[in-house]
Design a protein around this motif. Sequence first.
Motif, PDB file in Angstrom:
ATOM      1  N   LEU A  11       0.850  -1.184   0.000  1.00  0.00           N
ATOM      2  CA  LEU A  11       0.000   0.000   0.000  1.00  0.00           C
ATOM      3  C   LEU A  11       0.884   1.232   0.000  1.00  0.00           C
ATOM      4  CD1 LEU A  11      -2.703  -1.072   2.600  1.00  0.00           C
ATOM      5  CD2 LEU A  11      -2.660  -1.472   0.126  1.00  0.00           C
ATOM      6  N   ILE A  12       0.573   2.187  -0.863  1.00  0.00           N
ATOM      7  CA  ILE A  12       1.330   3.432  -0.976  1.00  0.00           C
ATOM      8  C   ILE A  12       0.497   4.544  -0.352  1.00  0.00           C
ATOM      9  CG2 ILE A  12       2.432   5.048  -2.567  1.00  0.00           C
ATOM     10  CD1 ILE A  12       3.594   2.147  -2.608  1.00  0.00           C
ATOM     11  N   SER A  13       1.145   5.348   0.482  1.00  0.00           N
ATOM     12  CA  SER A  13       0.457   6.441   1.156  1.00  0.00           C
ATOM     13  C   SER A  13       1.403   7.627   1.291  1.00  0.00           C
ATOM     14  CB  SER A  13      -0.014   5.990   2.535  1.00  0.00           C
ATOM     15  OG  SER A  13      -0.673   7.035   3.205  1.00  0.00           O
ATOM     16  N   THR A  14       0.867   8.818   1.073  1.00  0.00           N
ATOM     17  CA  THR A  14       1.647  10.034   1.253  1.00  0.00           C
ATOM     18  C   THR A  14       0.747  11.159   1.754  1.00  0.00           C
ATOM     19  OG1 THR A  14       3.074  11.691   0.199  1.00  0.00           O
ATOM     20  CG2 THR A  14       1.366  10.709  -1.188  1.00  0.00           C
ATOM     21  N   THR A  15       1.311  12.012   2.579  1.00  0.00           N
ATOM     22  CA  THR A  15       0.572  13.202   3.032  1.00  0.00           C
ATOM     23  C   THR A  15       0.675  14.323   2.004  1.00  0.00           C
ATOM     24  OG1 THR A  15       2.512  13.970   4.252  1.00  0.00           O
ATOM     25  CG2 THR A  15       0.896  12.643   5.477  1.00  0.00           C
ATOM     26  N   ASN A  16       1.423  14.103   0.915  1.00  0.00           N
ATOM     27  CA  ASN A  16       1.562  15.117  -0.133  1.00  0.00           C
ATOM     28  C   ASN A  16       0.441  15.065  -1.162  1.00  0.00           C
ATOM     29  OD1 ASN A  16       3.946  16.158   0.963  1.00  0.00           O
ATOM     30  ND2 ASN A  16       5.142  14.546  -0.018  1.00  0.00           N
ATOM     31  N   ALA A  67       2.341  13.260  -6.716  1.00  0.00           N
ATOM     32  CA  ALA A  67       2.793  13.034  -5.335  1.00  0.00           C
ATOM     33  C   ALA A  67       2.727  11.554  -4.978  1.00  0.00           C
ATOM     34  CB  ALA A  67       1.950  13.860  -4.364  1.00  0.00           C
ATOM     35  N   ILE A  68       1.696  10.877  -5.425  1.00  0.00           N
ATOM     36  CA  ILE A  68       1.562   9.443  -5.137  1.00  0.00           C
ATOM     37  C   ILE A  68       2.614   8.651  -5.913  1.00  0.00           C
ATOM     38  CG2 ILE A  68       0.040   7.441  -5.383  1.00  0.00           C
ATOM     39  CD1 ILE A  68      -2.295   9.506  -4.825  1.00  0.00           C
ATOM     40  N   LEU A  69       2.826   9.007  -7.175  1.00  0.00           N
ATOM     41  CA  LEU A  69       3.896   8.368  -7.946  1.00  0.00           C
ATOM     42  C   LEU A  69       5.236   8.537  -7.230  1.00  0.00           C
ATOM     43  CD1 LEU A  69       2.943   9.466 -11.570  1.00  0.00           C
ATOM     44  CD2 LEU A  69       2.856   7.129 -10.669  1.00  0.00           C
ATOM     45  N   ASN A  70       5.525   9.757  -6.783  1.00  0.00           N
ATOM     46  CA  ASN A  70       6.783  10.046  -6.085  1.00  0.00           C
ATOM     47  C   ASN A  70       6.906   9.229  -4.796  1.00  0.00           C
ATOM     48  OD1 ASN A  70       7.535  11.872  -8.074  1.00  0.00           O
ATOM     49  ND2 ASN A  70       6.830  13.644  -6.927  1.00  0.00           N
ATOM     50  N   ALA A  71       5.795   9.080  -4.071  1.00  0.00           N
ATOM     51  CA  ALA A  71       5.821   8.298  -2.828  1.00  0.00           C
ATOM     52  C   ALA A  71       6.173   6.837  -3.105  1.00  0.00           C
ATOM     53  CB  ALA A  71       4.473   8.391  -2.112  1.00  0.00           C
ATOM     54  N   ALA A  72       5.868   6.377  -4.308  1.00  0.00           N
ATOM     55  CA  ALA A  72       6.192   5.006  -4.704  1.00  0.00           C
ATOM     56  C   ALA A  72       7.558   4.925  -5.380  1.00  0.00           C
ATOM     57  CB  ALA A  72       5.109   4.474  -5.640  1.00  0.00           C
TER      58      ALA A  72
END
Length: 134
Positions: A11-16, A67-72
């Motif tokens: 699971l990918i998660s980011t506050t961005n 932002a989600i791509l970057n978090a991954a």
Amino acid sequence: MAGNQAGSIHLISTTNAAAPGGHYAQAVAHQGVLYVSGQLPIRADGVHSVDQPFEVQVAIALDNLVAILNAAGRSTRDLLKVTVYVAGIEHWPAFDRIYARYLGEHRPARAVVPVPALHHGYLIEIEAMALATG
């Protein structure tokens, strides 16, 4: 992180990016593919932008996607397929211009689907699949 018989699901998660508004993850990586949930134009801090012009809504939804791509550990160059839901096909040319600015020369497969309405009255929602590993 959760496991299954066919391999690990991450699971990918980011506050961005905007937090999920329901029972889903921002993204899920599995067997080399990253599946990004539909992104509405809700700012990372949770502020809604339904009253903003279409172009602003597009930028916010794309910012969430990036932002989600970057978090991954990925970027727009890793996008494989993008599905865009647009409330009003008349917005397609404006969307295409902004999308091209974000993606540059990269051209993943894409579908733009006109819909009568989106959650909260938004004008756009974007979901995607990308490479999860390089």
